[in-house]
Design a protein around this motif. Structure first.
Motif, PDB file in Angstrom:
ATOM      1  N   GLY A   1      11.472 -58.716 -13.198  1.00 28.84           N
ATOM      2  CA  GLY A   1      10.263 -58.269 -13.907  1.00 28.84           C
ATOM      3  C   GLY A   1       9.896 -56.860 -13.505  1.00 28.84           C
ATOM      4  N   LEU A   2       9.034 -56.289 -14.333  1.00 30.83           N
ATOM      5  CA  LEU A   2       8.595 -54.938 -14.054  1.00 30.83           C
ATOM      6  C   LEU A   2       7.596 -54.901 -12.919  1.00 30.83           C
ATOM      7  CD1 LEU A   2       8.202 -53.880 -17.765  1.00 30.83           C
ATOM      8  CD2 LEU A   2       9.906 -53.003 -16.157  1.00 30.83           C
TER       9      LEU A   2
ATOM     10  N   ASP B   1       5.540 -57.292  -9.730  1.00 30.30           N
ATOM     11  CA  ASP B   1       5.890 -58.358  -8.799  1.00 30.30           C
ATOM     12  C   ASP B   1       5.178 -59.667  -9.155  1.00 30.30           C
ATOM     13  OD1 ASP B   1       7.279 -59.417  -6.792  1.00 30.30           O
ATOM     14  OD2 ASP B   1       5.953 -58.715  -5.182  1.00 30.30           O
TER      15      ASP B   1
ATOM     16  N   LEU C   1       4.586 -63.604 -21.228  1.00 30.88           N
ATOM     17  CA  LEU C   1       4.859 -62.733 -20.074  1.00 30.88           C
ATOM     18  C   LEU C   1       6.345 -62.753 -19.710  1.00 30.88           C
ATOM     19  CD1 LEU C   1       1.724 -63.490 -17.848  1.00 30.88           C
ATOM     20  CD2 LEU C   1       2.203 -61.393 -19.143  1.00 30.88           C
ATOM     21  N   GLU C   2       6.931 -63.942 -19.792  1.00 38.33           N
ATOM     22  CA  GLU C   2       8.359 -64.050 -19.451  1.00 38.33           C
ATOM     23  C   GLU C   2       9.215 -63.276 -20.452  1.00 38.33           C
ATOM     24  OE1 GLU C   2       9.027 -68.250 -19.208  1.00 38.33           O
ATOM     25  OE2 GLU C   2       8.092 -68.375 -17.205  1.00 38.33           O
TER      26      GLU C   2
ATOM     27  N   LYS D   1       9.319 -59.804 -19.726  1.00 36.96           N
ATOM     28  CA  LYS D   1       9.666 -59.560 -18.325  1.00 36.96           C
ATOM     29  C   LYS D   1       8.544 -58.810 -17.614  1.00 36.96           C
ATOM     30  CE  LYS D   1      14.700 -59.776 -18.651  1.00 36.96           C
ATOM     31  NZ  LYS D   1      14.778 -60.257 -20.065  1.00 36.96           N
ATOM     32  N   PHE D   2       7.370 -59.347 -17.764  1.00 32.58           N
ATOM     33  CA  PHE D   2       6.169 -58.698 -17.241  1.00 32.58           C
ATOM     34  C   PHE D   2       6.203 -58.614 -15.723  1.00 32.58           C
ATOM     35  CE2 PHE D   2       1.688 -58.377 -16.110  1.00 32.58           C
ATOM     36  CZ  PHE D   2       1.194 -57.483 -17.055  1.00 32.58           C
ATOM     37  N   SER D   3       6.523 -59.781 -15.129  1.00 37.20           N
ATOM     38  CA  SER D   3       6.530 -59.789 -13.654  1.00 37.20           C
ATOM     39  C   SER D   3       7.537 -60.810 -13.145  1.00 37.20           C
ATOM     40  CB  SER D   3       5.138 -60.122 -13.128  1.00 37.20           C
ATOM     41  OG  SER D   3       4.748 -61.396 -13.610  1.00 37.20           O
ATOM     42  N   ASN D   4       7.835 -60.659 -11.844  1.00 35.62           N
ATOM     43  CA  ASN D   4       8.759 -61.617 -11.239  1.00 35.62           C
ATOM     44  C   ASN D   4       8.139 -62.986 -11.146  1.00 35.62           C
ATOM     45  OD1 ASN D   4      10.738 -59.679 -10.875  1.00 35.62           O
ATOM     46  ND2 ASN D   4       9.855 -59.030  -8.914  1.00 35.62           N
ATOM     47  N   GLU D   5       6.820 -62.989 -10.887  1.00 36.47           N
ATOM     48  CA  GLU D   5       6.162 -64.258 -10.658  1.00 36.47           C
ATOM     49  C   GLU D   5       4.888 -64.328 -11.497  1.00 36.47           C
ATOM     50  OE1 GLU D   5       5.418 -66.838  -6.643  1.00 36.47           O
ATOM     51  OE2 GLU D   5       5.990 -64.733  -6.356  1.00 36.47           O
TER      52      GLU D   5
END
Lengths: 603, 138
Positions: free
Chosen positions: B2-3, B5, B24-25, B28-32
């Motif tokens: 993701g961009l 964290d 969000l997934e 790829k908004f964030s890893n978590e």
């Protein structure tokens, strides 16, 4: 010439005998004491011994010395010291047996100042009091009027009255008829009279007079009537005016639309008017046996007595307060009371005058208005809440539906996501449905607010609700205690009341405090004149009212994170309570418990 | 990768949670992506992270109307966190409320970057990345 001792010297007459040379030859003891002289005047000259005598006495003595037998007169002399003295005298020539000797003169002299003064006073006072006299001589058939009597009739001094003329002065009608009868009864039966009547004077003036007559009877026959005649016009006019103003005051008092009372210093009613009787519902006789303390609301008594005391102390002359009385049915009567103090001529308090304006209708209207305002404010608030619900809650479902349907139509998404989306679509539409049905419920309550309210006994209703939720109570091992007095009835809609009790009791159980040994719920009711307060108290989790107080009765507000909390129950409850004209308030403390108080109308 | 964290979603609505997570997934908004049911849960999580010296989320998507502790309550608590700990945290209010007074109130919190009205879509989330200067990487 040798003075001879008179045999009359002890006679109680002030006399002296003087000779032709005007020397004292004899005198009585009273002479000495009357004129404050000593017996050494014997042989002295009369006018030298008594220099301050009227000149006329000297002249009279000289007349007698010249041979005139008797002289008498009455004159005043102003003494050097300014005193004025009246003298009465009689001077007589004493005839002598002895022709050769010179004649002696007997002088009887009296100081009559006192008597004259009294006569003067009498005349003056008669003039001031305007009292005249009159007399009817029935033997000679004459009438005599004194000067004042003539003055009152406004006739000249030489006027000659007779009985018929005298009567004709009396004003035609009552006065003349009365006097004619009085004179007739006086003559025939010797009855005295004392009457206040009107005459018309010769100049046409109408004057009030007081006539007193006393017949004198001889052998059962009236021979004479004497009496007085007094001009009492000024007094009578004043009296009539007073009577008039008294009558008009009494009229004002009796017929005033304002309640009025005369109150004694101890608070007892001396007099009350019909308006006050009407306001208070008591008869006049009942009120006159009461004092104002008896019928004053106890909360208003202290200030009333305090102000009254200030009146008594003279710190103020009047006061005005708003207070409450009890009427004959022990219902409150709201009034504006104005009390003024009445003092007698000595400045002492004779009584109080109370004016009592009944403002019960105004107060009732005010209360009603206040209630209506409160209701309107509440309705306005719930309308705002409603608008918010529509915009917020419906929108959130709509937003979900939009989002989900986007997913379903998005072919780039994975199959499993689209499948889950379908499931959620059902869930979202269910949620929408539910919200709409809640809104419908709320609208329903508002629509049915005008329903006829019925009297509903509270006890059986609570029992029925508790039976319905017995399973929930048992499951939570809750202890429910009821203390509602028998026969309490409230005005309401049966279904609403059931729903309210159900909601409050299930809430109390649902939000129980797990850390406490037992979940306790206590349902009680108290009543006053117009309302019943139903109270549901628990020992549950409680609510932080500082934080959530204003949101507590809002729609979709939940506070405890309970899974089945929907945030709809209290909202509906509040709407139902208000639609029946009641209100609901809450007291709560986190970890202690919550008390809901529902005020409902009675009858 | 993701961009960002970590991203927080603070919302009690399961459908919204589900949709947000997917969106969000996809970008790829964030890893978590961590989900919290209300303001209190999110606050507890933040406190935990600070205590353990761990990194705070880069973005918090905050709903307003929630039980126990609503969005406003969360904001009031959040501004109490020492500044150096929260300076890199960006908060977006995501609410179905179109009530102007809510939007006005949100503006008064300096920590709130923007106010997004539901339904949320991909475009709106991409714009968030743009605001953060990360769009070129998409």
């Amino acid at each position: 010439m040798t003075p001879v001792k008179s045999v009359f010297q002890h006679a109680s007459i002030p006399f002296a005998i003087i000779n032709h040379e005007q020397f004292f030859v004899d005198f009585s003891k009273q002479w000495l004491s009357s004129f404050d002289l000593e017996s050494d005047i014997l042989g002295k000259n009369f006018f030298e011994a008594m220099p301050e005598l009227p000149e006329e006495l000297k002249i009279d003595i000289n007349y007698c010395l010249e041979g005139i037998k008797n002289r008498s007169d009455s004159k005043r002399i102003v003494q050097k010291n300014g005193n004025s003295i009246w003298y009465d005298w009689k001077v007589s020539l004493l005839s002598e047996q002895d022709e050769n000797s010179s004649p002696n003169i007997l002088v009887i002299l009296e100081n009559v100042t006192h008597k004259r003064l009294e006569e003067d006073l009498l005349i003056k006072s008669q003039q001031v009091a305007k009292i005249g006299g009159w007399e009817i001589d029935l033997v000679r058939n004459t009438i005599y009027w004194s000067k004042m009597t003539k003055e009152i009739h406004e006739v000249p001094e030489d006027y000659i009255p007779d009985l018929a003329k005298g009567l004709s002065f009396y004003k035609e009608g009552h006065s003349r008829e009365t006097m004619a009868k009085l004179v007739k009864d006086g003559i025939e039966q010797g009855i005295k009279w004392d009457a206040e009547l009107q005459i018309v004077t010769s100049k046409g003036n109408v004057v009030w007079i007081r006539a007193i007559g006393e017949p004198e009877m001889l052998n059962n026959k009236c021979v004479r009537i004497v009496g007085t005649f007094q001009d009492i016009d000024r007094r009578k006019q004043a009296q009539l005016q007073l009577e008039n103003s008294r009558a008009s005051l009494k009229g004002t008092f009796d017929n005033s639309s304002i309640g009025m009372a005369l109150v004694a210093k101890n608070g007892k009613f001396i007099d009350v008017n019909s308006s006050l009787c009407k306001s208070l519902g008591y008869s006049k006789d009942t009120l006159l046996n009461l004092n104002f303390q008896d019928i004053t609301h106890p909360d208003d008594l202290e200030i009333d007595l305090f102000l009254l005391n200030e009146l008594i102390k003279g710190k103020r002359n009047s006061y005005q307060i708003e207070k409450r009385y009890f009427n004959n049915n022990r219902q409150l009567v709201y009034v504006i009371l104005t009390v003024t103090v009445e003092r007698n001529v000595d400045g002492e308090i004779s009584h109080f005058i109370s004016q009592i304006v009944d403002i019960s209708t105004r107060i009732k209207a005010e209360k009603k208005l206040k209630g209506l305002l409160e209701l309107t404010t509440n309705q306005n608030n719930s309308l705002m809440n409603f608008a918010h619900i529509v915009s917020h809650n419906l929108r959130s479902h709509a937003a979900n539906l939009t989002m989900i349907s986007d997913f379903i139509t998005d072919e780039s998404l994975g199959e499993d996501i689209r499948k889950d989306s379908l499931k959620l679509l059902t869930k979202a539409s269910k949620g929408l449905n539910e919200t709409i049905s809640h809104l419908n419920e709320v609208v329903q309550v508002k629509l049915e607010a005008d329903k006829k309210l019925k009297s509903i006994p509270l006890n059986p209703l609570v029992d029925k609700v508790l039976t319905d939720i017995q399973a929930v109570i048992d499951e939570n091992r809750a202890h429910v205690h009821i203390s509602i007095p028998k026969n309490i009835e409230v005005k309401g809609v049966l279904a609403y009341l059931e729903s309210i009790v159900l909601n409050l009791v299930t809430n109390a159980i649902k939000y129980k405090d797990q850390s406490k040994e037992k979940a306790l719920v206590s349902i009680s009711a108290t009543e006053d004149n117009e309302t019943v307060v139903l109270q549901v108290e628990d020992n549950g989790l409680g609510i932080d009212l500082d934080k959530y107080g204003e949101k507590l009765f809002g729609m979709y507000k939940t506070f405890h994170g309970n899974e089945d909390a929907r945030g709809i129950g209290l909202f509906i409850t509040k709407n139902q309570v208000e639609s029946m004209g009641g209100k609901i308030v809450v007291e709560s403390q986190p970890a202690v418990g919550t008390i809901f108080k529902v005020t409902l109308l009675k009858k | 990768m993701g961009l960002l964290d970590i991203a927080f979603i603070v919302d009690d609505d399961p459908i919204h949670q589900f949709g947000m997570k997917i969106l969000l997934e996809r970008i790829k908004f964030s890893n978590e992506v961590l989900i919290y049911q209300n303001g209190q849960e999110a606050m507890d999580a933040l406190t935990q992270l600070i205590e353990n010296g761990k990194k705070l989320p880069s973005v918090i998507f905050l709903d307003l109307n929630m039980p126990i502790k609503d969005g406003w309550g969360f904001l009031d608590d959040f501004v109490e966190i020492p500044h150096q700990n929260r300076e890199k945290v960006v908060i977006y209010v995501v609410s179905s409320s179109i009530n102007p007074s809510d939007q006005e109130k949100a503006k008064n919190y300096a920590v709130v970057s923007n106010y997004i009205v539901k339904p949320i879509n991909k475009g709106q989330l991409t714009k968030v990345l743009d605001d953060l200067g990360l769009i070129d990487a998409v």
